[in-house]
Design an enzyme around this catalytic site. Structure first.
Site, PDB file in Angstrom:
ATOM      1  N   GLU A  84      -3.504  -8.462 -10.900  1.00  0.00           N
ATOM      2  CA  GLU A  84      -4.470  -7.542 -10.314  1.00  0.00           C
ATOM      3  C   GLU A  84      -3.785  -6.219  -9.958  1.00  0.00           C
ATOM      4  O   GLU A  84      -2.630  -6.192  -9.549  1.00  0.00           O
ATOM      5  CB  GLU A  84      -5.083  -8.155  -9.050  1.00  0.00           C
ATOM      6  N   CYS A  97      -1.893   0.896  -6.973  1.00  0.00           N
ATOM      7  CA  CYS A  97      -1.083  -0.163  -6.383  1.00  0.00           C
ATOM      8  C   CYS A  97      -0.818  -1.185  -7.486  1.00  0.00           C
ATOM      9  O   CYS A  97      -1.749  -1.833  -7.962  1.00  0.00           O
ATOM     10  CB  CYS A  97      -1.846  -0.787  -5.212  1.00  0.00           C
ATOM     11  N   CYS A 104       4.226 -14.982  -6.913  1.00  0.00           N
ATOM     12  CA  CYS A 104       5.358 -14.563  -6.084  1.00  0.00           C
ATOM     13  C   CYS A 104       6.004 -15.814  -5.517  1.00  0.00           C
ATOM     14  O   CYS A 104       5.327 -16.808  -5.264  1.00  0.00           O
ATOM     15  CB  CYS A 104       4.849 -13.679  -4.945  1.00  0.00           C
ATOM     16  N   CYS A 108       5.478 -15.958   1.932  1.00  0.00           N
ATOM     17  CA  CYS A 108       5.022 -15.451   3.242  1.00  0.00           C
ATOM     18  C   CYS A 108       3.725 -16.165   3.631  1.00  0.00           C
ATOM     19  O   CYS A 108       2.817 -16.318   2.818  1.00  0.00           O
ATOM     20  CB  CYS A 108       4.805 -13.938   3.192  1.00  0.00           C
ATOM     21  N   CYS A 111       0.085 -14.352   3.042  1.00  0.00           N
ATOM     22  CA  CYS A 111      -0.176 -13.548   1.847  1.00  0.00           C
ATOM     23  C   CYS A 111      -0.762 -14.394   0.708  1.00  0.00           C
ATOM     24  O   CYS A 111      -0.262 -15.484   0.419  1.00  0.00           O
ATOM     25  CB  CYS A 111       1.128 -12.901   1.392  1.00  0.00           C
ATOM     26  N   CYS A 330      -4.197  -5.067   1.272  1.00  0.00           N
ATOM     27  CA  CYS A 330      -2.837  -5.618   1.364  1.00  0.00           C
ATOM     28  C   CYS A 330      -2.862  -7.126   1.530  1.00  0.00           C
ATOM     29  O   CYS A 330      -3.562  -7.657   2.389  1.00  0.00           O
ATOM     30  CB  CYS A 330      -2.116  -5.060   2.585  1.00  0.00           C
TER      31      CYS A 330
HETATM   32  N1  SAH Z   1       6.528  -8.473  -1.782  1.00  0.00           N
HETATM   33  C1  SAH Z   1       6.517  -7.102  -1.337  1.00  0.00           C
HETATM   34  C2  SAH Z   1       5.341  -6.365  -1.864  1.00  0.00           C
HETATM   35  C3  SAH Z   1       4.011  -6.792  -1.301  1.00  0.00           C
HETATM   36  S1  SAH Z   1       3.341  -5.395  -0.582  1.00  0.00           S
HETATM   37  C4  SAH Z   1       6.629  -7.076   0.160  1.00  0.00           C
HETATM   38  O1  SAH Z   1       6.691  -8.124   0.777  1.00  0.00           O
HETATM   39  O2  SAH Z   1       6.720  -6.003   0.738  1.00  0.00           O
HETATM   40  C5  SAH Z   1       2.070  -5.998   0.306  1.00  0.00           C
HETATM   41  C6  SAH Z   1       2.209  -5.721   1.792  1.00  0.00           C
HETATM   42  O3  SAH Z   1       1.106  -6.357   2.422  1.00  0.00           O
HETATM   43  C7  SAH Z   1       3.458  -6.310   2.386  1.00  0.00           C
HETATM   44  O4  SAH Z   1       3.885  -5.536   3.470  1.00  0.00           O
HETATM   45  C8  SAH Z   1       2.944  -7.632   2.869  1.00  0.00           C
HETATM   46  O5  SAH Z   1       3.767  -8.226   3.828  1.00  0.00           O
HETATM   47  C9  SAH Z   1       1.595  -7.241   3.406  1.00  0.00           C
HETATM   48  N2  SAH Z   1       0.644  -8.336   3.515  1.00  0.00           N
HETATM   49  C10 SAH Z   1       0.684  -9.523   2.908  1.00  0.00           C
HETATM   50  N3  SAH Z   1      -0.379 -10.265   3.256  1.00  0.00           N
HETATM   51  C11 SAH Z   1      -1.093  -9.509   4.113  1.00  0.00           C
HETATM   52  C12 SAH Z   1      -2.325  -9.707   4.784  1.00  0.00           C
HETATM   53  N4  SAH Z   1      -3.011 -10.830   4.658  1.00  0.00           N
HETATM   54  N5  SAH Z   1      -2.781  -8.708   5.566  1.00  0.00           N
HETATM   55  C13 SAH Z   1      -2.101  -7.533   5.673  1.00  0.00           C
HETATM   56  N6  SAH Z   1      -0.953  -7.286   5.044  1.00  0.00           N
HETATM   57  C14 SAH Z   1      -0.454  -8.260   4.279  1.00  0.00           C
END
Ligand code: SAH
Length: 341
Positions: A84, A97, A104, A108, A111, A330
């Site tokens: 996506e 984006c 991945c 986390c 996510c 995000c």
């Molecule tokens: N793997 C990389 C790139 C992902 S960027 C990283 O961890 O930075 C996506 C961003 O959104 C990251 O900062 C991630 O931590 C955040 N993110 C992930 N799940 C989220 C959620 N449910 N709500 C808000 N931010 C989230």
């Protein structure tokens, strides 16, 4: 595939196939316009046949438009992998984006991208294609680009796919290509420390964005498994090094999870560890992910937290949440067709 290659690599390819060197530029420019082979009228059939295997194919499996104008596509590559990508429109231009991996493996807890683990890395060209796709959709070309900014914040951990991601950075900033400035690119990472040093040493001066989400290792370990591998202190040291080398201010992402990382103690601790650093904190109320039980704070709470950080001398803003109604915000991207269960 052909989009993985720079102009000079295409020149080598074309010459090795016994074709005239000037054909390379025609091929390169056609590929940047995402033309399929049938649509390229100025190339001889012989060359097209020779490169048919190298050429790319993809399809748009779904296309959604949010109430706020954010657009999300699911791109299916020849092997069936889905990724996506999101187009965000801001006052100053359009940002794409991009996803850097199919799935991945960082795990986390909040996510969606990591729900099914890592399927595979994307190649440089597959990442570039996402930018070129939206640029074309907006009526732009590589010479008159409509897309002005790129954020590596989609599915995947960019620094876990270092070779392809840095190749992509070279391609997307190439003056022969779409020529987006390093200054207009943000790379977000959960903090793979050795790769942060490598990125600085390899001369990539993007806006480095660190997904911090907690002010201490203990709490961070409960939501981000990568915290078992690298301490916050080590991440901050790597950020200092990145700043010294590139002069670029570091951005810290802090997704606010109700009852987990939004307490006063957490926020004061966050201010303490960032004090004196040239950085900015992006606060985002956690976006909901169906399979996860964590919930976001209210926007009001997020603004209050931003104020508290500012009072302590830390630059902080609350991020606008775009595309949430199409699971395009995000942490909501994944490798499935948008809208599918
Ligand atoms: N793997 C990389 C790139 C992902 S960027 C990283 O961890 O930075 C996506 C961003 O959104 C990251 O900062 C991630 O931590 C955040 N993110 C992930 N799940 C989220 C959620 N449910 N709500 C808000 N931010 C989230």
């Amino acid at each position: 595939m052909i989009l993985d290659k720079s102009l000079s690599e295409i020149q080598d390819l074309v010459q090795s196939l016994g074709e005239q060197k000037y054909r390379a530029k025609q091929l390169y420019e056609a590929s940047l316009q995402l033309k399929n082979l049938n649509e390229i009228s100025n190339l001889p059939k012989s060359l097209k046949e020779k490169i048919a295997e190298e050429y790319f194919s993809y399809e748009i499996a779904s296309h959604q438009v949010s109430k706020d104008g954010t657009q999300k596509v699911a791109i299916r590559f020849a092997d069936g992998s889905l990724v996506e990508s999101v187009l965000l429109s801001y006052k100053y231009g359009y940002t794409v984006c991009v996803s850097t991996q199919v799935g991945c493996r960082m795990g986390c807890k909040f996510c969606a991208s990591t729900l099914n683990g890592l399927e595979r890395n994307l190649s440089a060209g597959e990442i570039l294609l996402q930018v070129l796709y939206f640029n074309k959709l907006l009526g732009g070309t590589h010479k008159e680009r409509k897309v002005t900014n790129v954020v590596l914040m989609g599915c995947g951990e960019p620094l876990d796919n270092y070779e392809n991601v840095t190749k992509f950075l070279r391609l997307v900033t190439s003056p022969d290509g779409i020529n987006i400035s390093m200054r207009n690119i943000s790379l977000s990472t959960c903090g793979l420390v050795p790769k942060i040093y490598q990125l600085a040493d390899d001369g990539f001066s993007v806006t480095l964005t660190i997904s911090l989400h907690a002010p201490n290792d203990e709490l961070r370990k409960t939501i981000m498994p990568i915290a078992n591998a690298y301490k916050i202190e080590e991440i901050l040291k790597a950020c200092d090094y990145y700043f010294e080398k590139t002069g670029r201010r570091i951005c810290f992402e802090y997704s606010l999870i109700e009852g987990v990382n939004n307490t006063d103690d957490c926020i004061f601790e966050l201010a303490r560890i960032l004090k004196g650093r040239s950085c900015h904190v992006n606060l985002i109320p956690l976006n909901s992910v169906k399979e996860k039980h964590l919930i976001g704070v209210t926007r009001k709470n997020a603004y209050r937290i931003a104020e508290k950080l500012q009072e302590k001398g830390i630059s902080a803003t609350v991020r606008r949440s775009l595309g949430e109604d199409i699971d395009g915000a995000c942490g909501q991207l994944r490798n499935r067709i948008g809208g599918a269960k």
